[in-house]
Design a protein around this motif. Structure first.
Motif, PDB file in Angstrom:
ATOM      1  N   ARG A 108      33.848 -15.464 119.656  1.00  0.00           N
ATOM      2  CA  ARG A 108      34.427 -15.059 120.946  1.00  0.00           C
ATOM      3  C   ARG A 108      34.133 -16.047 122.075  1.00  0.00           C
ATOM      4  O   ARG A 108      34.694 -15.926 123.162  1.00  0.00           O
ATOM      5  CB  ARG A 108      33.910 -13.683 121.338  1.00  0.00           C
ATOM      6  N   LEU A 109      33.259 -16.994 121.824  1.00  0.00           N
ATOM      7  CA  LEU A 109      32.877 -17.949 122.869  1.00  0.00           C
ATOM      8  C   LEU A 109      34.044 -18.894 123.155  1.00  0.00           C
ATOM      9  O   LEU A 109      34.537 -19.559 122.240  1.00  0.00           O
ATOM     10  CB  LEU A 109      31.646 -18.738 122.416  1.00  0.00           C
ATOM     11  N   PRO A 110      34.506 -18.956 124.394  1.00  0.00           N
ATOM     12  CA  PRO A 110      35.619 -19.862 124.709  1.00  0.00           C
ATOM     13  C   PRO A 110      35.231 -21.327 124.460  1.00  0.00           C
ATOM     14  O   PRO A 110      34.064 -21.704 124.619  1.00  0.00           O
ATOM     15  CB  PRO A 110      35.878 -19.640 126.201  1.00  0.00           C
ATOM     16  N   ASP A 111      36.206 -22.129 124.076  1.00  0.00           N
ATOM     17  CA  ASP A 111      35.950 -23.546 123.775  1.00  0.00           C
ATOM     18  C   ASP A 111      35.282 -24.261 124.946  1.00  0.00           C
ATOM     19  O   ASP A 111      34.413 -25.113 124.735  1.00  0.00           O
ATOM     20  CB  ASP A 111      37.246 -24.256 123.398  1.00  0.00           C
ATOM     21  N   ARG A 112      35.648 -23.929 126.150  1.00  0.00           N
ATOM     22  CA  ARG A 112      35.070 -24.601 127.330  1.00  0.00           C
ATOM     23  C   ARG A 112      33.581 -24.296 127.485  1.00  0.00           C
ATOM     24  O   ARG A 112      32.858 -25.013 128.149  1.00  0.00           O
ATOM     25  CB  ARG A 112      35.832 -24.248 128.594  1.00  0.00           C
ATOM     26  N   ARG A 113      33.108 -23.204 126.856  1.00  0.00           N
ATOM     27  CA  ARG A 113      31.688 -22.845 126.898  1.00  0.00           C
ATOM     28  C   ARG A 113      30.963 -23.262 125.627  1.00  0.00           C
ATOM     29  O   ARG A 113      29.798 -22.907 125.430  1.00  0.00           O
ATOM     30  CB  ARG A 113      31.531 -21.336 127.126  1.00  0.00           C
ATOM     31  N   TRP A 114      31.637 -23.994 124.735  1.00  0.00           N
ATOM     32  CA  TRP A 114      30.998 -24.446 123.500  1.00  0.00           C
ATOM     33  C   TRP A 114      30.129 -25.654 123.813  1.00  0.00           C
ATOM     34  O   TRP A 114      30.445 -26.803 123.519  1.00  0.00           O
ATOM     35  CB  TRP A 114      32.027 -24.764 122.416  1.00  0.00           C
ATOM     36  N   THR A 115      29.017 -25.370 124.451  1.00  0.00           N
ATOM     37  CA  THR A 115      28.007 -26.372 124.804  1.00  0.00           C
ATOM     38  C   THR A 115      26.668 -25.803 124.358  1.00  0.00           C
ATOM     39  O   THR A 115      26.563 -24.601 124.055  1.00  0.00           O
ATOM     40  CB  THR A 115      27.949 -26.605 126.330  1.00  0.00           C
ATOM     41  N   GLU A 116      25.674 -26.635 124.330  1.00  0.00           N
ATOM     42  CA  GLU A 116      24.347 -26.157 123.949  1.00  0.00           C
ATOM     43  C   GLU A 116      23.931 -24.977 124.828  1.00  0.00           C
ATOM     44  O   GLU A 116      23.456 -23.953 124.334  1.00  0.00           O
ATOM     45  CB  GLU A 116      23.337 -27.297 124.064  1.00  0.00           C
ATOM     46  N   GLU A 117      24.152 -25.100 126.132  1.00  0.00           N
ATOM     47  CA  GLU A 117      23.765 -24.039 127.064  1.00  0.00           C
ATOM     48  C   GLU A 117      24.606 -22.778 126.859  1.00  0.00           C
ATOM     49  O   GLU A 117      24.088 -21.659 126.906  1.00  0.00           O
ATOM     50  CB  GLU A 117      23.906 -24.532 128.514  1.00  0.00           C
ATOM     51  N   GLY A 118      25.910 -22.939 126.653  1.00  0.00           N
ATOM     52  CA  GLY A 118      26.795 -21.795 126.448  1.00  0.00           C
ATOM     53  C   GLY A 118      26.477 -21.040 125.168  1.00  0.00           C
ATOM     54  O   GLY A 118      26.490 -19.796 125.138  1.00  0.00           O
ATOM     55  N   ILE A 119      26.177 -21.782 124.108  1.00  0.00           N
ATOM     56  CA  ILE A 119      25.833 -21.163 122.821  1.00  0.00           C
ATOM     57  C   ILE A 119      24.502 -20.426 122.945  1.00  0.00           C
ATOM     58  O   ILE A 119      24.363 -19.289 122.491  1.00  0.00           O
ATOM     59  CB  ILE A 119      25.794 -22.230 121.703  1.00  0.00           C
ATOM     60  N   LYS A 120      23.550 -21.053 123.602  1.00  0.00           N
ATOM     61  CA  LYS A 120      22.239 -20.404 123.785  1.00  0.00           C
ATOM     62  C   LYS A 120      22.386 -19.130 124.613  1.00  0.00           C
ATOM     63  O   LYS A 120      21.785 -18.101 124.287  1.00  0.00           O
ATOM     64  CB  LYS A 120      21.246 -21.363 124.445  1.00  0.00           C
ATOM     65  N   ALA A 121      23.188 -19.175 125.663  1.00  0.00           N
ATOM     66  CA  ALA A 121      23.394 -18.000 126.512  1.00  0.00           C
ATOM     67  C   ALA A 121      24.012 -16.850 125.716  1.00  0.00           C
ATOM     68  O   ALA A 121      23.711 -15.677 125.966  1.00  0.00           O
ATOM     69  CB  ALA A 121      24.274 -18.354 127.712  1.00  0.00           C
ATOM     70  N   ALA A 122      24.858 -17.178 124.742  1.00  0.00           N
ATOM     71  CA  ALA A 122      25.510 -16.147 123.930  1.00  0.00           C
ATOM     72  C   ALA A 122      24.563 -15.533 122.900  1.00  0.00           C
ATOM     73  O   ALA A 122      24.699 -14.356 122.560  1.00  0.00           O
ATOM     74  CB  ALA A 122      26.732 -16.741 123.225  1.00  0.00           C
ATOM     75  N   ILE A 123      23.605 -16.301 122.397  1.00  0.00           N
ATOM     76  CA  ILE A 123      22.752 -15.858 121.284  1.00  0.00           C
ATOM     77  C   ILE A 123      21.332 -15.478 121.710  1.00  0.00           C
ATOM     78  O   ILE A 123      20.725 -14.585 121.118  1.00  0.00           O
ATOM     79  CB  ILE A 123      22.685 -16.964 120.194  1.00  0.00           C
TER      80      ILE A 123
END
Length: 181
Positions: A108-123
Motif C-alpha cells: 500500500r506504500l505509494p511509490d513516492r514514499r518508497w524510501t528508507e524513511e518511508g518504509i521504516k515509517a510504515a513498518i
C-alpha cells in the motif's frame, strides 16, 4: 592515511559519477559476469550511499564481491526456510504472520514514499508493538538471505518495491512449503 584521503574523495564525488564508477567496477568483476548480474545505473545510484561507507577505494568493491557481500543486491537470495525464524520462535508461524503484515503494509506504500524513511515509517510501529527481532529478522532475511546485511529498510529502498515485495512473496512461499512438508 592515503586510504582515508581516498575515502573522503569518494564521499565528495558527484552522485552520478560515483554511481557510474561503482557500476563499472561491479560489472567488470568476473564473479558478477559469471552470475549474470544485471548491474544497472538505477541500482548503483541507490546502492552508492551504502557502499561508499564500506569502501576506501574502488578496488575494495572486488573484495566485497568476492566475499559475497553484494550478492543480495543483484540476485535473489537462496536460503533454508527455517532461517526466517527468529531465534526465540519455535516455528515459522510468527515469521509468516509478520511477513504477511509487512507485505500488506508495503504493497500500500505509494511509490513516492518508497524510501528508507518511508518504509521504516510504515513498518516500525508494528515492529515496536510485536517485537523488533520477531518482525525485522524475517523481513531482513527474506531480502538478503544473510545473517548480516544492512537493515531491511535500507535494503528495501535499494532493491526497489517490485523486487522487495517479490522476495517477501518468495519467503512466504518457502515458509509455507516447509510447514506443509
Amino acid at each position: 592515511k592515503l586510504r582515508w584521503v581516498n575515502k573522503e574523495h569518494l564521499k565528495r564525488m558527484p552522485k552520478e559519477q560515483l554511481a557510474e564508477e561503482i557500476k563499472t567496477h561491479v560489472a567488470s568483476s568476473q564473479r558478477a559476469r559469471d552470475l549474470g548480474w544485471n548491474v544497472t545505473t538505477s541500482i548503483t545510484e541507490r546502492l552508492a550511499p551504502v557502499l561508499v561507507e564500506r569502501i576506501n577505494t574502488f578496488g575494495d568493491i572486488a573484495t566485497l564481491i568476492d566475499a559475497q557481500d553484494l550478492d543480495y543486491y543483484f540476485q535473489e537470495p537462496t536460503y533454508d526456510a527455517l532461517s526466517l525464524k527468529w531465534k526465540e520462535d519455535a516455528d515459522l508461524d510468527s515469521a509468516k504472520k509478520h511477513l504477511t503484515h509487512i507485505k500488506s503494509e508495503l504493497s500500500r506504500l505509494p511509490d513516492r514514499r518508497w524510501t528508507e524513511e518511508g518504509i521504516k515509517a510504515a513498518i516500525w510501529p508494528y515492529a515496536e508493538k510485536e517485537g523488533r527481532g520477531h518482525v525485522l529478522w524475517p523481513f531482513r532475511f527474506a531480502l538478503s538471505g544473510k545473517d548480516r546485511s544492512p537493515n531491511p529498510f535500507t535494503l528495501s529502498a535499494i532493491l526497489g518495491k517490485e523486487s522487495a515485495l517479490h522476495r517477501i512473496d518468495e519467503a512466504l512461499a518457502k515458509a509455507s512449503a516447509h510447514a506443509s512438508s
